[in-house]
Design a protein around this motif. Structure first.
Motif, short mmCIF file in Angstrom:
data_model
loop_
_atom_site.label_atom_id
_atom_site.label_comp_id
_atom_site.label_asym_id
_atom_site.label_seq_id
_atom_site.Cartn_x
_atom_site.Cartn_y
_atom_site.Cartn_z
N ASP A 120 -12.18 -0.34 76.48
CA ASP A 120 -11.28 -0.84 75.86
C ASP A 120 -9.81 0.25 75.15
OD1 ASP A 120 -9.94 -2.69 73.86
OD2 ASP A 120 -11.03 -2.30 72.77
N PRO A 121 -9.69 0.48 76.56
CA PRO A 121 -8.21 1.06 76.71
C PRO A 121 -7.22 0.72 75.46
CG PRO A 121 -8.59 -0.08 78.92
CD PRO A 121 -9.02 0.36 77.88
N GLU A 122 -7.03 -0.17 75.41
CA GLU A 122 -6.05 -1.34 74.49
C GLU A 122 -6.18 -0.63 73.46
OE1 GLU A 122 -4.19 -5.61 73.46
OE2 GLU A 122 -5.23 -4.80 74.97
N SER A 123 -7.73 -1.08 72.88
CA SER A 123 -7.87 -0.41 71.22
C SER A 123 -7.86 1.00 71.50
CB SER A 123 -9.52 -0.74 70.72
OG SER A 123 -9.21 -2.45 70.62
N ILE A 166 -10.21 -1.17 64.43
CA ILE A 166 -9.99 -0.18 65.55
C ILE A 166 -9.57 1.08 64.87
CG2 ILE A 166 -7.88 0.49 67.27
CD1 ILE A 166 -7.71 -2.51 67.25
N GLY A 167 -9.09 1.69 63.70
CA GLY A 167 -8.76 3.55 63.32
C GLY A 167 -9.86 3.30 62.57
N CYS A 168 -10.85 2.97 62.28
CA CYS A 168 -11.58 3.54 61.12
C CYS A 168 -12.26 4.79 61.10
CB CYS A 168 -12.80 2.32 61.10
SG CYS A 168 -14.56 3.00 59.42
N PRO A 169 -11.80 5.16 60.18
CA PRO A 169 -12.85 7.22 60.33
C PRO A 169 -13.86 6.86 60.78
CG PRO A 169 -10.71 7.12 58.66
CD PRO A 169 -11.37 5.36 58.92
N PHE A 170 -14.62 6.02 60.14
CA PHE A 170 -15.88 6.42 60.18
C PHE A 170 -16.72 6.31 61.41
CE2 PHE A 170 -16.97 4.45 55.37
CZ PHE A 170 -16.55 6.34 55.18
N HIS A 171 -15.80 5.95 62.13
CA HIS A 171 -16.26 5.92 63.99
C HIS A 171 -17.34 6.88 64.49
CE1 HIS A 171 -14.59 1.62 64.39
NE2 HIS A 171 -13.60 2.66 64.53
N ASP A 172 -18.67 7.25 64.67
CA ASP A 172 -18.73 8.11 65.10
C ASP A 172 -18.31 8.34 66.73
OD1 ASP A 172 -20.43 6.74 67.06
OD2 ASP A 172 -22.54 7.07 66.29
N ASP A 173 -18.84 10.22 67.76
CA ASP A 173 -17.91 10.32 68.34
C ASP A 173 -18.42 9.07 69.51
OD1 ASP A 173 -16.90 12.17 67.05
OD2 ASP A 173 -17.44 13.18 68.69
N ARG A 174 -20.00 8.76 69.47
CA ARG A 174 -19.78 7.65 70.40
C ARG A 174 -19.66 6.33 70.35
NH1 ARG A 174 -25.16 7.57 69.25
NH2 ARG A 174 -26.00 9.55 70.56
N LEU A 175 -19.20 6.01 69.12
CA LEU A 175 -18.19 4.65 69.23
C LEU A 175 -16.77 5.15 69.77
CD1 LEU A 175 -18.53 1.71 66.74
CD2 LEU A 175 -15.89 2.47 68.04
N TRP A 176 -16.10 6.27 69.17
CA TRP A 176 -14.73 6.73 70.42
C TRP A 176 -15.03 6.86 71.29
CZ3 TRP A 176 -11.09 5.51 66.67
CH2 TRP A 176 -10.76 5.99 65.06
#
Length: 272
Positions: free
Chosen positions: A212-215, A195-205
């Motif tokens: 997925d408001p819980e995540s 859930i908190g992986c810094p490799f998420h790009d802005d699209r995934l965030w």
């Protein structure tokens, strides 16, 4: 022995199902899912669905886990804050805003310790070996990297394990995986990553924030918590902008300016 490294994302799901259909061989003995304990609930729901196919195909899915990476991180934060001491935890590639204003990224250890090492340990266990006992067999580990992510390919560092990338052999891209799943009437898997992986790009965030408001709430909470860590010279953030996650402008028009950090992820074990 043939073994699938199952991340439960698009590529490894396709790989698993193709093996079940007999389109890739020889038939694997089992698939291993290394659980960090911090995947979105939709990933675990998809994994439960895959288990029904595992029974049908006769390819067991075995889960293994070192510990819960989120709990380990919070324990490290609590130790820093309450006891002015430090306990070791596997580095997550947080972005660091240094005192001089420059931005760096922390060395990544989480994939190795929570994914790679746990899969190797489980394969050893399935072969019947005790810790530190020399393995005599040779194992081929299938990894779900697709042809458009070939830069993620890395050889095995374990002498008795050989990596294999069947999707690359077939020239199959991530888009090709989507097409194969749709042709066979299978659901499209969510992206498998913490859930908190810094490799998420802005699209995934942005998708997380909307769908997925819980995540998203969990990621925002952790993003604030990690700045309590005193062991670093600078402040750490989940987002590459080094802004609090809930203050980042996730403008859809800007999304294509960012690369997917998972393409640089070591050993290709996350996000597949």
């Amino acid at each position: 022995m043939e073994v699938i490294s199952l991340g439960a994302g698009v590529q490894s799901t396709t790989l698993f199902l193709m093996a079940g259909h007999g389109e890739i061989g020889p038939k694997p003995a089992f698939a291993v899912f290394a659980d960090t304990g911090w995947e979105p609930k939709k990933v675990y729901r998809h994994l439960n669905w895959l288990r029904t196919k595992a029974d049908e195909f006769g390819i067991p899915i075995i889960e293994t886990q070192k510990s819960n990476i989120r709990d380990d991180l919070l324990a490290a934060i609590e130790t820093d804050v309450k006891f002015a001491d430090t306990i070791r935890f596997a580095n997550i590639p947080f972005f660091v805003k240094n005192k001089d204003g420059t931005v760096s990224i922390m060395k990544r250890q989480c994939t190795k310790e929570y994914k790679i090492e746990q899969i190797v340990r489980e394969i050893r266990h399935q072969l019947g070996y005790r810790p530190r006992q020399r393995v005599k067999e040779q194992v081929t580990e299938w990894i779900g990297i697709s042809a458009d992510e070939i830069q993620r390919i890395k050889p095995s560092r374990v002498p008795w394990i050989t990596h294999r990338w069947p999707l690359v052999e077939l020239g199959m891209s991530r888009g090709g995986c989507y097409s194969w799943l749709q042709r066979h009437g299978y659901p499209i898997p969510p992206k498998s990553s913490c859930i908190g992986c810094p490799f998420h790009d802005d699209r995934l965030w942005l998708e997380m924030k909307r769908d997925d408001p819980e995540s998203w709430k969990e990621a925002v909470f952790i993003d604030y918590e990690i700045r309590k860590l005193k062991r670093f010279r600078g402040q750490v953030f989940l987002h590459r902008s080094c802004l609090p996650l809930d203050q980042v402008d996730l403008n859809e028009n800007q999304l294509d300016l960012f690369d997917d950090g998972f393409l640089n992820e070591c050993e290709g074990m996350c996000g597949v």
